[in-house]
Design an enzyme around this catalytic site. Structure first.
Site, PDB file in Angstrom:
ATOM      1  N   CYS A 245      34.467   1.610  64.960  1.00 13.23           N
ATOM      2  CA  CYS A 245      34.461   0.812  66.200  1.00 13.23           C
ATOM      3  C   CYS A 245      35.820   0.165  66.452  1.00 13.23           C
ATOM      4  O   CYS A 245      36.222  -0.002  67.591  1.00 13.23           O
ATOM      5  CB  CYS A 245      33.353  -0.231  66.163  1.00 13.23           C
ATOM      6  SG  CYS A 245      33.346  -1.186  64.650  1.00 13.23           S
TER       7      CYS A 245
ATOM      8  N   GLU B  62      35.463   5.112  74.818  1.00 18.61           N
ATOM      9  CA  GLU B  62      35.504   5.164  73.359  1.00 18.61           C
ATOM     10  C   GLU B  62      35.074   6.574  72.935  1.00 18.61           C
ATOM     11  O   GLU B  62      33.921   6.958  73.123  1.00 18.61           O
ATOM     12  CB  GLU B  62      34.528   4.121  72.798  1.00 18.61           C
ATOM     13  CG  GLU B  62      34.517   4.056  71.291  1.00 18.61           C
ATOM     14  CD  GLU B  62      33.514   3.038  70.737  1.00 18.61           C
ATOM     15  OE1 GLU B  62      32.395   2.943  71.255  1.00 18.61           O
ATOM     16  OE2 GLU B  62      33.873   2.342  69.769  1.00 18.61           O
TER      17      GLU B  62
HETATM   18  P1  NDP Z   1      23.775   3.624  69.593  1.00 19.62           P
HETATM   19  O1  NDP Z   1      24.380   2.369  70.059  1.00 19.62           O
HETATM   20  O2  NDP Z   1      22.815   4.326  70.467  1.00 19.62           O
HETATM   21  O3  NDP Z   1      23.038   3.398  68.198  1.00 19.62           O
HETATM   22  C1  NDP Z   1      23.170   2.265  67.363  1.00 19.62           C
HETATM   23  C2  NDP Z   1      21.800   1.865  66.796  1.00 19.62           C
HETATM   24  O4  NDP Z   1      20.942   1.387  67.833  1.00 19.62           O
HETATM   25  C3  NDP Z   1      21.036   3.021  66.160  1.00 19.62           C
HETATM   26  O5  NDP Z   1      20.331   2.544  65.039  1.00 19.62           O
HETATM   27  C4  NDP Z   1      20.117   3.436  67.275  1.00 19.62           C
HETATM   28  O6  NDP Z   1      19.018   4.170  66.840  1.00 19.62           O
HETATM   29  C5  NDP Z   1      19.725   2.090  67.854  1.00 19.62           C
HETATM   30  N1  NDP Z   1      19.206   2.122  69.226  1.00 19.62           N
HETATM   31  C6  NDP Z   1      19.357   3.069  70.172  1.00 19.62           C
HETATM   32  N2  NDP Z   1      18.746   2.694  71.321  1.00 19.62           N
HETATM   33  C7  NDP Z   1      18.189   1.480  71.094  1.00 19.62           C
HETATM   34  C8  NDP Z   1      17.442   0.558  71.889  1.00 19.62           C
HETATM   35  N3  NDP Z   1      17.139   0.809  73.152  1.00 19.62           N
HETATM   36  N4  NDP Z   1      17.046  -0.605  71.347  1.00 19.62           N
HETATM   37  C9  NDP Z   1      17.368  -0.898  70.059  1.00 19.62           C
HETATM   38  N5  NDP Z   1      18.071  -0.063  69.262  1.00 19.62           N
HETATM   39  C10 NDP Z   1      18.482   1.100  69.767  1.00 19.62           C
HETATM   40  O7  NDP Z   1      24.914   4.621  69.207  1.00 19.62           O
HETATM   41  P2  NDP Z   1      24.759   6.215  69.052  1.00 19.62           P
HETATM   42  O8  NDP Z   1      24.446   6.476  67.673  1.00 19.62           O
HETATM   43  O9  NDP Z   1      23.848   6.801  70.055  1.00 19.62           O
HETATM   44  O10 NDP Z   1      26.223   6.678  69.422  1.00 19.62           O
HETATM   45  C11 NDP Z   1      26.612   6.839  70.777  1.00 19.62           C
HETATM   46  C12 NDP Z   1      28.002   6.330  70.977  1.00 19.62           C
HETATM   47  O11 NDP Z   1      28.054   4.945  70.682  1.00 19.62           O
HETATM   48  C13 NDP Z   1      29.029   6.927  70.065  1.00 19.62           C
HETATM   49  O12 NDP Z   1      29.548   8.115  70.548  1.00 19.62           O
HETATM   50  C14 NDP Z   1      30.064   5.861  70.006  1.00 19.62           C
HETATM   51  O13 NDP Z   1      30.927   5.979  71.102  1.00 19.62           O
HETATM   52  C15 NDP Z   1      29.277   4.599  70.120  1.00 19.62           C
HETATM   53  N6  NDP Z   1      29.050   3.923  68.840  1.00 19.62           N
HETATM   54  C16 NDP Z   1      29.758   2.813  68.568  1.00 19.62           C
HETATM   55  C17 NDP Z   1      29.586   2.150  67.382  1.00 19.62           C
HETATM   56  C18 NDP Z   1      30.360   0.925  67.087  1.00 19.62           C
HETATM   57  O14 NDP Z   1      30.249   0.384  65.995  1.00 19.62           O
HETATM   58  N7  NDP Z   1      31.161   0.460  67.992  1.00 19.62           N
HETATM   59  C19 NDP Z   1      28.678   2.635  66.357  1.00 19.62           C
HETATM   60  C20 NDP Z   1      27.934   3.800  66.751  1.00 19.62           C
HETATM   61  C21 NDP Z   1      28.136   4.396  67.945  1.00 19.62           C
HETATM   62  P3  NDP Z   1      19.183   5.738  66.486  1.00 19.62           P
HETATM   63  O15 NDP Z   1      20.608   6.086  66.494  1.00 19.62           O
HETATM   64  O16 NDP Z   1      18.601   5.826  65.145  1.00 19.62           O
HETATM   65  O17 NDP Z   1      18.440   6.464  67.531  1.00 19.62           O
END
Ligand code: NDP
Length: 798
Positions: free
Chosen positions: A300, A397
Site C-alpha cells: 500500500c 493504484e
Molecule cells: P479489498 O479492499 O477488496 O480487500 C480487502 C479485504 O476486505 C479482504 O479481506 C476482502 O475480502 C474484504 N472485503 C471485500 N469487500 C468487503 C466488504 N464489502 N465489506 C467488508 N470487507 C470486505 O482488496 P482486493 O483484495 O479486492 O484488491 C483490490 C485492489 O485493492 C488491489 O488491486 C489494490 O489496488 C487494492 N488493495 C490495497 C491494499 C492496501 O493495503 N492499500 C491491500 C489490498 C488491496 P476478500 O478479499 O477475502 O474477498
C-alpha cells in the site's frame, strides 16, 4: 586455464530452493478443509468452500470454509463472552500471552515464512527476513504495551469486541498489526483474513491454542467480502479496523455510519518517490527496487510515482534500467529470487490491463528483460516514462511491480507533484542535503515519510495515511489509541433530543422584541476575516428569555459553507507559523474577551435564560479554556520513536488543514470555544457552525478575533440550520476532518456524508457532555483529535 575473473563473469545463480516438506505435511493433515477458529475451537463444517492456490504454480493448496452470517455471529458471541475476563486481567497477565505468542512464532519462523510464500507468492527472502521477524517484533512490542497500559493509558478502557478485516499482501503481518494492539489494550477480536491468503492465519490460530490463550479472545472467520460485510454489520461489534482498498474502505464507512462503532482505515496509496539532483543516485536506485519491486509492488505504501529532478533524470533512468536487468523473477521458494508471483490470476489481469492502458495512453514502458516462468502469475518489474500527470497509470493504484516516472525542476514543483493525488500514505525523499529533504518531508501530505530510505516498517513507529489513504495509525503509542476509548466518552449518557426550531415567517404581531435588539443585533456570517451577508439573503429570529426576539442571525446555506471553506483553505499560513506565535494570538484573544466580560455575560443570560451567576460561570470556563489552549499550543508536541538502530523516527503532530466543527446547543458559548480553540491552537483553520438557537454568542466573537490578530480565514463562522450546514461541510472535499456535536441522526448523517474524501470524523452520537466540566470538555484528547501524526524516518551514519 580458467581464471577466477572469468568464473566471476560467467557465474550464474544455481537453484537454491527452500525445503517445504514441513508445510506440505501440515497442508496434508488439513486436507479435509481449513476451518474457522471460533471460541477456541476449529470448525470446518459448512458447505460452501473455496480454494486457495499457490500463485507461483497455480496448484491448489487447500480448501477453505466460507464463513456465513451464523459463523460471524458465533465468533462475535465468543469474543463478547471472553471480553469481560480478558479486559479485566492485569496488563501483566495479558503481556505474558503476547510474549508467548511472539516466542512461538519465532520458534516456527521458517515454517511461517514458507507457508506465507506458498500462499501469497512472495519471495522467501522477504517472508524470512522481513514479514515474519516483523510479526514477532509486533507481538513483543505490544506485549510491552500490555505490561504498561494501566499507567500509560490512565483514563482509557478497551473498546470491546473488534472486527478486523485484512488484505492479502502481508497476510500474517497485517494480522499481527491488528491483533497485537487490540489484545494488549484488552479487547477481543474477530478477524477475517483475505480469501486469497487464509493459511498463515490458521497456523496463527494454532499458536493461540498452543499458548493457552483463553477461548474467544481471538476468533478467525474465513471468507470473502460477504463475510467481511457481515462482520461490519454485526450489532455487537464495537470497532472495525480495516486494511485494503479505498473503495472497500468507503463502503465500510458508509455501512457503519451512525452505528457508534469506532473505525480505523488503512487504505490505498500512490506514494511519491522523490529524487533530488544531489541524491546518491545509486542509493536511490536501490531505493526504487525496495519501493516498488519489493513484494511484487503489492504494497500500500509502495513508492509507485518516481519524481526525478530534471538534470539527473536520464542518468537515473539509465541506472534503473541496468539494475532491472539483474532482478530475478521466479519461484518464490528459491532463496536467490528477488520478485515472486502476483497473488492471483485476477490481480495479474488487473495489473496487465492497467499497463496496457498506460501504453495506449502514450506512456513509454520499460520492462525487465528476464524470461518469466511458464506457469504462475508472474509480471516483470516495469516502469513508465513519458507520463502525463493526468494519465491513468499516474492516478490509479496499480498494486503490482509497476512504477511511473516523471521529472520536476524545482523543490516547489516536486512538492506539488507529490501532493497531486487523492492519497497520502507515504513518501520517500532522496537528497544529500538534509535541509532540503526535511523541508520536502514537511510539505508532502503523507502519514509516513522516509528520508534516504524507503518502506521502513517497525512496531515502534506509527503507520497510516492522510486524505483518502484513511485515518488512524497502527504501531507505536498513537496506534494504541485506536483500541481504547476514554472513560469520559464511555460514561456519556444519551441527551434528550430537542427539536431545533428556527422561527421563520412568524406574523409580525406575534413577535416580541427585547429592548433595542431589533435595531442593533443583526449578525452576519464571518468568512475570511470579514463579516458577510448570507448568500440566500435571509436571516432568522434569535429568541431569548421567554421567547422574545433578541436579534437576528444569518440563515446560512450551502454557498456560505463553500465560501467559508474556500477562505479557510487560503489561510494555510496559520499551520506554518510557530506554535509560540499561535499561542500569543490566542492569549490575546483571551485578553480581549476578558475586557468585554460584561457584554458577553449579559448576552449569555439574555440568550439562554440562565441566571447572571450561571452566565458568569460559563464565561469563566470559556475564558480559562482559551488560556489553556494558548498554553498547549507549543506543548502538545510529538515524539522521537525508538525504531531501528541509526534512525531517528520523528512523530510530528500535524494539523489536519481545514476542519469543520459543528457546535452543540448546550452551554453554547463554552462549548463553541472548547471546540474551536484546540483546533486552531494546533494550526488548523476552522469552519464553525454555531449553536442554532444561540448563535449571537458566536457572532459576537468576530470583533474579538479581528482585534486579536487572528488572521482572516483561520476562524470562519456560519449560522443557521445546523444539520443542513453540517451536511455540506461533511461532504466537502477540502475539509479534512469534521467534529459534530448534536443529535444521533445528525451524527449518522455526518459519518455517511464524510465518505467522499474519507475525512476523519468525531461525532457525539447524541450523547450529552457537560461542557463546563474540564474533565469532559478540555484536555489532550481534544488536541489528539485536532492533529494527525506524521512519522518521518531519518537514517544517520557514514
Ligand atoms: P479489498 O479492499 O477488496 O480487500 C480487502 C479485504 O476486505 C479482504 O479481506 C476482502 O475480502 C474484504 N472485503 C471485500 N469487500 C468487503 C466488504 N464489502 N465489506 C467488508 N470487507 C470486505 O482488496 P482486493 O483484495 O479486492 O484488491 C483490490 C485492489 O485493492 C488491489 O488491486 C489494490 O489496488 C487494492 N488493495 C490495497 C491494499 C492496501 O493495503 N492499500 C491491500 C489490498 C488491496 P476478500 O478479499 O477475502 O474477498
Amino acid at each position: 586455464m580458467e581464471q577466477i575473473r572469468d568464473i566471476m563473469r560467467t557465474m550464474e545463480y544455481g537453484p537454491a530452493p527452500e525445503a517445504n516438506e514441513e508445510v506440505s505435511a501440515w497442508l496434508k493433515a488439513r486436507a479435509a478443509g481449513i476451518g474457522h477458529f471460533i471460541g477456541g475451537k476449529f470448525i470446518a463444517s459448512g458447505k460452501e468452500r473455496f480454494a486457495t492456490v499457490n500463485p507461483a504454480t497455480e496448484a491448489e493448496l487447500a480448501r477453505v470454509v466460507q464463513g456465513s452470517e451464523a459463523e460471524v455471529d458465533a465468533a462475535v458471541k465468543a469474543a463478547r463472552g471472553a471480553f469481560a475476563k480478558w479486559s479485566k486481567l492485569p496488563g501483566h497477565e495479558r503481556a505474558r500471552y503476547l510474549y508467548a505468542i511472539a516466542r512461538h512464532i519465532q520458534k516456527r519462523e521458517r515454517f511461517f515464512a514458507v507457508l506465507e510464500s506458498m500462499d501469497n507468492g512472495k519471495p522467501i527472502r522477504e517472508t524470512r527476513d522481513i514479514d515474519i521477524p516483523l510479526v514477532a517484533r509486533h507481538f513483543y512490542h505490544h506485549a510491552g504495551w500490555a505490561e504498561m497500559v494501566e499507567s500509560e493509558f490512565e483514563g482509557f478502557s478497551p473498546v470491546g469486541v473488534c472486527g478486523q478485516i485484512i488484505p492479502w499482501n502481508f497476510p500474517l503481518l497485517m494480522l499481527a498489526w491488528k491483533i497485537a494492539p487490540a489484545l494488549a489494550a484488552g479487547n477481543t477480536v474477530v478477524l477475517k483474513p483475505a480469501e486469497q491468503t487464509p493459511l498463515t492465519a490458521t497456523a496463527f490460530a494454532e499458536i493461540c491454542e498452543e499458548v493457552g490463550l483463553p477461548a474467544g479472545v481471538v476468533n478467525i472467520v474465513h471468507g470473502d467480502g460477504r463475510t467481511g460485510a457481515a462482520i461490519c454489520a454485526h450489532e455487537d461489534i464495537d470497532k472495525i479496523a480495516f486494511t485494503g482498498s479505498t473503495e472497500v474502505g468507503r463502503i465500510i464507512r458508509e455501512a457503519i455510519a451512525g452505528s457508534g462503532k469506532k473505525l480505523s482505515l488503512e487504505l490505498g496509496g500512490k506514494s511519491p518517490f522523490i529524487v533530488f539532483e544531489d541524491a546518491d543516485l545509486d542509493g536511490a536506485v536501490e531505493g526504487v527496487v525496495d519501493a516498488i519491486w519489493f513484494n511484487q509492488g503489492e504494497v500500500c505504501c509502495a513508492g509507485s510515482r518516481i519524481l526525478v529532478q530534471e538534470g539527473v533524470a536520464e542518468r537515473f533512468y539509465d541506472k534503473l534500467r541496468r539494475r532491472m536487468e539483474t532482478l530475478r523473477v521466479g519461484n518464490p521458494l528459491d532463496k536467490g529470487i528477488d520478485v515472486g508471483a502476483v497473488v492471483s490470476a485476477e490481480q495479474l489481469q488487473r495489473v496487465s490491463a492497467l499497463v496496457k492502458q498506460g501504453e495506449e495512453e502514450g506512456c513509454t514502458l520499460w520492462r525487465a528483460p528476464g524470461v518469466l516462468p511458464e506457469r504462475g502469475y508472474f509480471f516483470s518489474p516495469s516502469f513508465f516514462t513519458e507520463v502525463d500527470p493526468a494519465s491513468t497509470v499516474c492516478g490509479v493504484e496499480i498494486f503490482g511491480p509497476v512504477a511511473v516516472a516523471m521529472t520536476f525542476r524545482t523543490p516547489e514543483e516536486a512538492a506539488e507533484l507529490a501532493n497531486n493525488t487523492r492519497y497520502g500514505l507515504a513518501a520517500s525523499i532522496w537528497s544529500e542535503n538534509i535541509n532540503l529533504a526535511l523541508d520536502a518531508a514537511a510539505k508532502v501530505k503523507a502519514g509516513v515519510v522516509w528520508v534516504n530510505c524507503t518502506n521502513m516498517l517497525d512496531a515502534g513507529s506509527g503507520f497510516g495515511g492522510y486524505r483518502e489513504s484513511g485515518f488512524g495509525r497502527e504501531g507505536a503509542r498513537e496506534g494504541l489509541y485506536e483500541y481504547f476509548v476514554s472513560d469520559v466518552e464511555k460514561a456519556l449518557k444519551p441527551a434528550k433530543e430537542a427539536e431545533i426550531f428556527i422561527p421563520r415567517g412568524a406574523p409580525e404581531e406575534e413577535r416580541r422584541f427585547a429592548g433595542l435588539s431589533r435595531i442593533d443585533r443583526t449578525a452576519k456570517n464571518y468568512v475570511g476575516g470579514k463579516q458577510s451577508r448570507p448568500d440566500g439573503g435571509y436571516s432568522y429570529d434569535v429568541l431569548g428569555k421567554g421567547g422574545a426576539v433578541i436579534g437576528q442571525a444569518p440563515l446560512g446555506n450551502r454557498k456560505d459553507i463553500r465560501n467559508a471553506v474556500e477562505a479557510a483553505a487560503k489561510a494555510g499560513g496559520w499551520g506554518g507559523v510557530t506554535a509560540h506565535n499561535r499561542a500569543q494570538v490566542l492569549y490575546y484573544v483571551g485578553e480581549n474577551l476578558d475586557a468585554r466580560r460584561e457584554e458577553f455575560e449579559a448576552l449569555l443570560s439574555e440568550s439562554t435564560g440562565q441566571s447572571a451567576k450561571a452566565a458568569s460561570a460559563e464565561f469563566d470556563v470559556a475564558l480559562r479554556r482559551i488560556f489553556y489552549y494558548a498554553a498547549q499550543a507549543d506543548k502538545y508536541d510529538g515524539a522521537v520513536h525508538a525504531t531501528k538502530s541509526r534512525h531517528v523516527t520523528l512523530a510530528m503532530n500535524e494539523p489536519w488543514g481545514v476542519m469543520g466543527i459543528v457546535a452543540p446547543e448546550e452551554a453554547p458559548f463554552a462549548a463553541f470555544v472548547s471546540l474551536v480553540l484546540p483546533a486552531i491552537a494546533m494550526g488548523n483553520r476552522v469552519v464553525a457552525v454555531s449553536s442554532t438557537r444561540h448563535p449571537l454568542l458566536a457572532t459576537n466573537l468576530y470583533q474579538i478575533f479581528d482585534t486579536s490578530d487572528v488572521p482572516g480565514g483561520v476562524v470562519n463562522i456560519v449560522t443557521g440550520e445546523k444539520d443542513v450546514l453540517a451536511k455540506t461541510l461533511a461532504e466537502h472535499d477540502e475539509v479534512a476532518a469534521m467534529w459534530y456535536f448534536g443529535g444521533k441522526k445528525g451524527s449518522a448523517m455526518v459519518e455517511r456524508a464524510s465518505c467522499g474524501n474519507l475525512k476523519a470524523t468525531w461525532v457525539s452520537d447524541g450523547r450529552a457532555r457537560d461542557w463546563l466540566d474540564d474533565r469532559q470538555a478540555r484536555g489532550r484528547e481534544f488536541l489528539r483529535r485536532a492533529t494527525q501524526v506524521k512519522n518521518i524516518w531519518v537514517p544517520y551514519g557514514e
